[in-house]
Motif scaffolding. Structure first.
Motif, PDB file in Angstrom:
ATOM      1  N   MET A   1      -5.890  63.594-102.638  1.00 14.48           N
ATOM      2  CA  MET A   1      -4.931  63.434-101.552  1.00 14.48           C
ATOM      3  C   MET A   1      -4.150  62.164-101.780  1.00 14.48           C
ATOM      4  N   GLN A  63       4.996  73.083-100.899  1.00 14.15           N
ATOM      5  CA  GLN A  63       3.816  72.515-100.238  1.00 14.15           C
ATOM      6  C   GLN A  63       2.783  72.030-101.256  1.00 14.15           C
ATOM      7  N   LYS A  64       2.681  72.741-102.391  1.00 18.77           N
ATOM      8  CA  LYS A  64       1.705  72.349-103.405  1.00 18.77           C
ATOM      9  C   LYS A  64       2.042  70.972-103.969  1.00 18.77           C
ATOM     10  N   GLY A  68      -0.735  68.311 -99.760  1.00 22.10           N
ATOM     11  CA  GLY A  68      -1.423  68.466 -98.486  1.00 22.10           C
ATOM     12  C   GLY A  68      -0.879  67.617 -97.356  1.00 22.10           C
ATOM     13  N   GLU A  69       0.165  66.814 -97.592  1.00 18.31           N
ATOM     14  CA  GLU A  69       0.758  66.002 -96.526  1.00 18.31           C
ATOM     15  C   GLU A  69       1.422  66.908 -95.504  1.00 18.31           C
ATOM     16  N   LYS A  70       1.410  66.454 -94.259  1.00 16.94           N
ATOM     17  CA  LYS A  70       2.105  67.171 -93.187  1.00 16.94           C
ATOM     18  C   LYS A  70       3.160  66.249 -92.604  1.00 16.94           C
ATOM     19  N   SER A 275      -1.425  73.766 -88.681  1.00 12.63           N
ATOM     20  CA  SER A 275      -1.461  74.074 -90.105  1.00 12.63           C
ATOM     21  C   SER A 275      -0.096  73.982 -90.778  1.00 12.63           C
ATOM     22  N   THR A 277       3.146  72.730 -92.512  1.00 15.11           N
ATOM     23  CA  THR A 277       3.475  71.541 -93.301  1.00 15.11           C
ATOM     24  C   THR A 277       4.528  70.693 -92.604  1.00 15.11           C
TER      25      THR A 277
END
Length: 486
Positions: A1, A63-64, A68-70, A275, A277
Motif C-alpha cells: 500500500m 484502480q490497479k 488501493g487508494e480511495k 468500496s 475508488t
C-alpha cells in the motif's frame, strides 16, 4: 500500500520504507509520464461527438495503478473566496472519510455558478461537476491551470499527515490515461483525441450515467436536501430547522425536505459508497442562514480529537510565502506609512446597485480618523473592481483629488505583481502546455496588503473578499508575532 505525500513542486506517491529493487528508484514523475503515454498510445481514435455512455471499465482499470487508494473529488465554483471556503470543507470531509483529497485548480471568477441555496434554486450536483470538469479542461488547454496548492500554503496540513492529497492534474493523468500536456498539443489530431478522452472521463466522474460499481460513487445530495454533520448522533436523520417556506413551495412547486445527516454514517464504513475508488461530491460551499447552515455544519468534533485539531487548522489557511511576502514588501516599499484599507466591491452582482452604502462606511471611517487627530495626510490603500478610468464623478475621484488623502492601488502590470507571479512559477507551479501564462495573483497580494492596514479596514458588506481579509487580520498575517492589534 502506498501513501500520498504533498510537495508544492509535485504531489506524488511516497513509498513506505522497505527493501526495493533498483527499478523502483526511478523518479515517480517519469513513471507517471510513461504510464500515461503508453495508455494514450493504446487507445484507438475517439469520435468527437458528445460522450453519452463511456464504458466504466475503460477508465476504472486505473484502480490497479492507484494501489488501493480511495479519493474524494468535489466541484468548486464561484469566486476565489468561495472556492477556498469549499476547499476547507473538502479537507474535513476527506479526513472524516479517510480518503485522499483531489486538489482542484483555481477556477476563473464565476466561470461556474452554483445558484441560490436559500431560494432552493441551484445547479444539480451532476451538472455542476461536469461544468467544473469542462472548465478545468479549458484552463489546461489555454495554459492557465494553477493548482489551489500553488496559492494556498498547505504545509501545516500535510506535514503531520492530517490529510492525504494529490493534484487534479496528476490524478487525471493516471485515471483518464492522458497526460494533460497532450490536451494542448500543436498536433490537431492528438489534441482533439486527448480532449475528447478527458471529456469522456469527466462524464464518468461527474455521474452523467450514475454510479459505476466500485469505481465511482456520486453524491447527489445538495444544499436543498441535506445538511452534513459529524459526531452529532442525536441529530442524524432529523429535519433541519431551515426548510422552504409555504409561499416558496407553492410558487416554485418545491417538494424538498432538508435533513441533517452524519457524513461518516452515510458515506463511511459499511455504506454503499465505501468500496468506490472515487467519491464525487457536488458543491461543498456552506454559510450560516436563518439559524442553520446551508450545507455543511462541521465546526467542532469534541468526541474526535484528531478531527478537532484539523478543524482548528483549516479555520484559516494562509497564502504561500511568495504572496504574503509580496504584500508586505508593497507596504514597506511603496506605502511606507500607517494606512487604511478600503475594499470596495462595486460592479459584481448585488453590489453594483449599492454604491452609496458601500461608500458610506469609508466616509465615516475617514471622518473618524480626522476627528481622533489622525495623521495630517491619511494614506488609503484601495482595492476595487471599478477601473481607474471609471472613477469620474464617483466618491473615489473625490478622494483621489483630496490634498489630505493619499491613495495607493495595485495593478496587474505592476512590477511586484509580475515578479511574484514568476516566483511562483520558479517555486514549482505546474508548467503544463509550456510556456504557461502568468497566473492572476493580484487579488491575493491585495488581500495581504489589507491585512497590514494599521489604521483599520473598511470592507464591502456581504463580500466574501471582505470576510477573507478580516480573517487574515484576525490571524495576524502581517505580524511577526502572529497577533494583530486591530
Amino acid at each position: 500500500m502506498e501513501a500520498l505525500n504533498f510537495n508544492r513542486s509535485n504531489i506524488r506517491w511516497k513509498k513506505r520504507p522497505y527493501p526495493r529493487s533498483p527499478s523502483s528508484l526511478l523518479p515517480i514523475s517519469l513513471l507517471f509520464l510513461l504510464f500515461s503515454f503508453l495508455l494514450f498510445l493504446s487507445y484507438k481514435h475517439i469520435s468527437t461527438s458528445t460522450p453519452t455512455n463511456p464504458p466504466p471499465s475503460r477508465f476504472c482499470n486505473s484502480q490497479k495503478t492507484l494501489a488501493g487508494e480511495k479519493f474524494l473529488w468535489y466541484a468548486p465554483h464561484s469566486g476565489f473566496s468561495n472556492q477556498l471556503s469549499e476547499f476547507r470543507n473538502a479537507v474535513l470531509m476527506a479526513a472524516i472519510l479517510n480518503r485522499t483529497l483531489i486538489i482542484p485548480p483555481v477556477l476563473d471568477h464565476h466561470a461556474v455558478a452554483l445558484g441560490s441555496c436559500p431560494k432552493f434554486r441551484v445547479l444539480n450536483p451532476t451538472e455542476l461537476r461536469f461544468s467544473v470538469w469542462n472548465h478545468v479542461i479549458d484552463l489546461i488547454h489555454s495554459r492557465r491551470y494553477v493548482s489551489m496548492a500553488d496559492i494556498i500554503d498547505l504545509s501545516k496540513l500535510v506535514s503531520g499527515s492530517d490529510i492525504r492529497v494529490i493534484d487534479f492534474s496528476i490524478f487525471i493523468s493516471i485515471w483518464c490515461g492522458v497526460h494533460i500536456d497532450l490536451a494542448c498539443s500543436t498536433e490537431s489530431n492528438r489534441q482533439s483525441s486527448s480532449l475528447e478522452t478527458m471529456r469522456e472521463c469527466g462524464s464518468l466522474l461527474s455521474g452523467n450515467n450514475g454510479n459505476a460499481n466500485s469505481c465511482v460513487h456520486v453524491v447527489d445530495e445538495d444544499c436543498r436536501t441535506t445538511v452534513w454533520t459529524y459526531g452529532k448522533d442525536s441529530e442524524d436523520g432529523i429535519l433541519d430547522s431551515f426548510q422552504p417556506d409555504e409561499e416558496l413551495k407553492k410558487k416554485k412547486k418545491i417538494s424538498y425536505i432538508r435533513t441533517r445527516r452524519d457524513v461518516y454514517k452515510t458515506l463511511g464504513p459499511g455504506s454503499g459508497s465505501e468500496s468506490a475508488t472515487i467519491l464525487a461530491f457536488g458543491s461543498l460551499f456552506t454559510s450560516p442562514y436563518k439559524g442553520s447552515e446551508l450545507h455543511i455544519d462541521i465546526h467542532e468534533a469534541p468526541k474526535d480529537q484528531r478531527m478537532q485539531s484539523l478543524i482548528e487548522k483549516v479555520r484559516f489557511l494562509s497564502f504561500v510565502p511568495e504572496i504574503t511576502n509580496a504584500g508586505k514588501e508593497f507596504v514597506n516599499e511603496k506605502i511606507k506609512s500607517p494606512f487604511l484599507c478600503a475594499q470596495l466591491r462595486l460592479l459584481d452582482g448585488q453590489f453594483k446597485n449599492h454604491w452609496k452604502g458601500t461608500f458610506l462606511g469609508l466616509k465615516q471611517k475617514i471622518e473618524y480618523l480626522r476627528h481622533e487627530g489622525g495623521p495630517l495626510q491619511i494614506h488609503i490603500f484601495v482595492m476595487t473592481d471599478l477601473p481607474g478610468g471609471n472613477w469620474t464623478g464617483s466618491y473615489l475621484e473625490e478622494l483621489a483629488n483630496s490634498d489630505s488623502l493619499k491613495l495607493h492601488v495595485l495593478r496587474e502590470n505592476d512590477e511586484i505583481v509580475i515578479t511574484t507571479a514568476k516566483k511562483l512559477g520558479d517555486a514549482g507551479m505546474k508548467k503544463h502546455c509550456r510556456p504557461p501564462l502568468l497566473p492572476d495573483i493580484l487579488l491575493y497580494i491585495e488581500e495581504t496588503v489589507c491585512s497590514c492596514a494599521k489604521l483599520g479596514f473598511v470592507g464591502t458588506v456581504g463580500s466574501t473578499i471582505a470576510e477573507s481579509i478580516e480573517l487574515m487580520r484576525r490571524y495576524g498575517v502581517c505580524s511577526r508575532e502572529g497577533t494583530f492589534q486591530l
